[in-house]
Write an enzyme that holds these catalytic residues in place. Sequence first.
Site, PDB file in Angstrom:
ATOM      1  N   ARG A 104      57.956  11.065  -0.640  1.00 53.79           N
ATOM      2  CA  ARG A 104      58.184   9.393  -1.144  1.00 53.79           C
ATOM      3  C   ARG A 104      57.463   8.751  -0.167  1.00 53.79           C
ATOM      4  O   ARG A 104      57.677   8.545   0.912  1.00 53.79           O
ATOM      5  CB  ARG A 104      59.712   9.506  -1.277  1.00 53.79           C
ATOM      6  CG  ARG A 104      59.969   7.847  -1.555  1.00 53.79           C
ATOM      7  CD  ARG A 104      61.088   7.453  -1.982  1.00 53.79           C
ATOM      8  NE  ARG A 104      61.590   8.047  -3.496  1.00 53.79           N
ATOM      9  CZ  ARG A 104      62.485   7.539  -4.057  1.00 53.79           C
ATOM     10  NH1 ARG A 104      63.265   6.448  -3.671  1.00 53.79           N
ATOM     11  NH2 ARG A 104      62.583   8.180  -5.141  1.00 53.79           N
ATOM     12  N   HIS A 131      56.273   8.308 -10.566  1.00 55.25           N
ATOM     13  CA  HIS A 131      57.562   8.938 -10.176  1.00 55.25           C
ATOM     14  C   HIS A 131      57.866  10.010 -11.252  1.00 55.25           C
ATOM     15  O   HIS A 131      58.731  10.023 -12.031  1.00 55.25           O
ATOM     16  CB  HIS A 131      58.702   7.971 -10.500  1.00 55.25           C
ATOM     17  CG  HIS A 131      59.776   8.120  -9.752  1.00 55.25           C
ATOM     18  ND1 HIS A 131      60.142   9.356  -8.873  1.00 55.25           N
ATOM     19  CD2 HIS A 131      60.941   7.643  -9.797  1.00 55.25           C
ATOM     20  CE1 HIS A 131      61.313   9.507  -8.380  1.00 55.25           C
ATOM     21  NE2 HIS A 131      61.989   8.444  -8.805  1.00 55.25           N
ATOM     22  N   GLN A 134      61.045  11.910 -11.814  1.00 51.88           N
ATOM     23  CA  GLN A 134      62.286  11.127 -12.830  1.00 51.88           C
ATOM     24  C   GLN A 134      61.959  11.510 -14.052  1.00 51.88           C
ATOM     25  O   GLN A 134      62.847  11.605 -14.728  1.00 51.88           O
ATOM     26  CB  GLN A 134      62.078   9.646 -12.310  1.00 51.88           C
ATOM     27  CG  GLN A 134      63.137   8.756 -13.084  1.00 51.88           C
ATOM     28  CD  GLN A 134      64.557   8.927 -12.554  1.00 51.88           C
ATOM     29  OE1 GLN A 134      64.885   9.089 -11.453  1.00 51.88           O
ATOM     30  NE2 GLN A 134      65.328   9.372 -13.576  1.00 51.88           N
ATOM     31  N   ASP A 219      63.380  -0.625 -15.795  1.00 50.62           N
ATOM     32  CA  ASP A 219      63.474  -0.425 -14.571  1.00 50.62           C
ATOM     33  C   ASP A 219      63.755  -1.643 -13.684  1.00 50.62           C
ATOM     34  O   ASP A 219      63.527  -2.803 -14.400  1.00 50.62           O
ATOM     35  CB  ASP A 219      62.417   0.360 -13.887  1.00 50.62           C
ATOM     36  CG  ASP A 219      62.464   0.947 -12.599  1.00 50.62           C
ATOM     37  OD1 ASP A 219      63.392   0.873 -11.812  1.00 50.62           O
ATOM     38  OD2 ASP A 219      61.346   1.231 -12.065  1.00 50.62           O
ATOM     39  N   CYS A 259      66.151   4.739 -14.365  1.00 47.72           N
ATOM     40  CA  CYS A 259      66.230   5.628 -13.293  1.00 47.72           C
ATOM     41  C   CYS A 259      67.066   5.411 -12.116  1.00 47.72           C
ATOM     42  O   CYS A 259      67.636   6.345 -11.476  1.00 47.72           O
ATOM     43  CB  CYS A 259      64.738   5.792 -12.531  1.00 47.72           C
ATOM     44  SG  CYS A 259      64.069   4.234 -11.885  1.00 47.72           S
ATOM     45  N   ARG A 287      68.485  14.972 -12.175  1.00 46.03           N
ATOM     46  CA  ARG A 287      67.394  15.042 -11.011  1.00 46.03           C
ATOM     47  C   ARG A 287      67.730  16.148 -10.229  1.00 46.03           C
ATOM     48  O   ARG A 287      66.698  17.060  -9.999  1.00 46.03           O
ATOM     49  CB  ARG A 287      67.662  13.979 -10.089  1.00 46.03           C
ATOM     50  CG  ARG A 287      67.055  12.541 -10.700  1.00 46.03           C
ATOM     51  CD  ARG A 287      65.610  12.538 -11.032  1.00 46.03           C
ATOM     52  NE  ARG A 287      65.014  12.615  -9.701  1.00 46.03           N
ATOM     53  CZ  ARG A 287      64.740  11.752  -8.740  1.00 46.03           C
ATOM     54  NH1 ARG A 287      64.956  10.374  -8.971  1.00 46.03           N
ATOM     55  NH2 ARG A 287      63.686  12.074  -7.676  1.00 46.03           N
TER      56      ARG A 287
END
Length: 301
Positions: A104, A131, A134, A219, A259, A287
């Site tokens: 990340r 991402h 996700q 988001d 997310c 996830r």
Amino acid sequence: MAVRHFLTLLDFTPEELQQVIERAIELKRMQKARVPHVKFPNYVLGMIFEKASTRTRVSFEAGFAHFGGHAMFLSPRDTQLGRGEPIADSAKVISSMVDIVMIRTFGHDLIEEFAKHSSVPVINALTDKTHPCQLLADMQTYIEHRGSIKGKRVSWVGDGNNMCHSYINAASQFDFELMIACPEGYLPDAELIAANSDRVTLVNDPIAAVRQSDLVVTDTWASMGQEDEKKARIKAFEGYQVNDKLMSYANPDALFMHCLPAYRGMEIDEDTLNAPYSVVWDEAENRLHVQKALMEFLLEQ
Ligand code: CP
Ligand code: NVA
């Protein structure tokens, strides 16, 4: 065979993505029934985090423990990565000692560079650009609740950020229509939009975006690394909140996803996460299951 990586959704074929999601659903069932699946004892997952995380860290670490492996948390604060050791050198060394790596970070070019020099699979666990992990969880969640997403209408409301970019990639890989409502100045990458213009439509008005929608997604308005812009962003995103009123323009059985982490009073209101249309808690849990399926896929290549 060249080592496979998962840096964006485009690294896998649509069939491979389906296969990972089907396996995630099976692994979820097994986990809930406490069926052991110790498939990778003595394997090591290297987890490089240059940004904060709750879901990503817990899901990768717990998932690899279910496989009987060990997950190693690596922060640039206490590795030489934070002191300027070249990415290529770090990739060669780390990948000579572990079996799979997740990263990340900020710049997408960093994970590309790492992957280029890594002898083991590398997973993108969020960059400023995308991402993809996700999106695997989001697609699994939609399929579990509503069946195939092929041909459905999905609406993205808010910032044209890393999540939005992964939704654009998902629209082509999972074959759905994507409506995007962003304020001027906060649009997604123009080249990505142009490359997907057959299925992605940009609008300014959130209501126009969510009409006849089967899934509404938003988001945070200020992603990690944009903390200084928060004030300006709150102003620019006024009117882009997902709440009961906005959801009332979507299809009656439309789902809502985020997310997380979420900011109540900003991109959502107090009740959105727990509203009947929200599936955010399943989305977060998935996830775990889908990244297990992803790691299994990459390790068994
Ligand atoms: N959704 C997500 O990636 O959450 P974390 O930042 O907590 O990992
Ligand atoms: N867009 C957000 C997602 C967090 C999981 C960020 O990059 O901070």
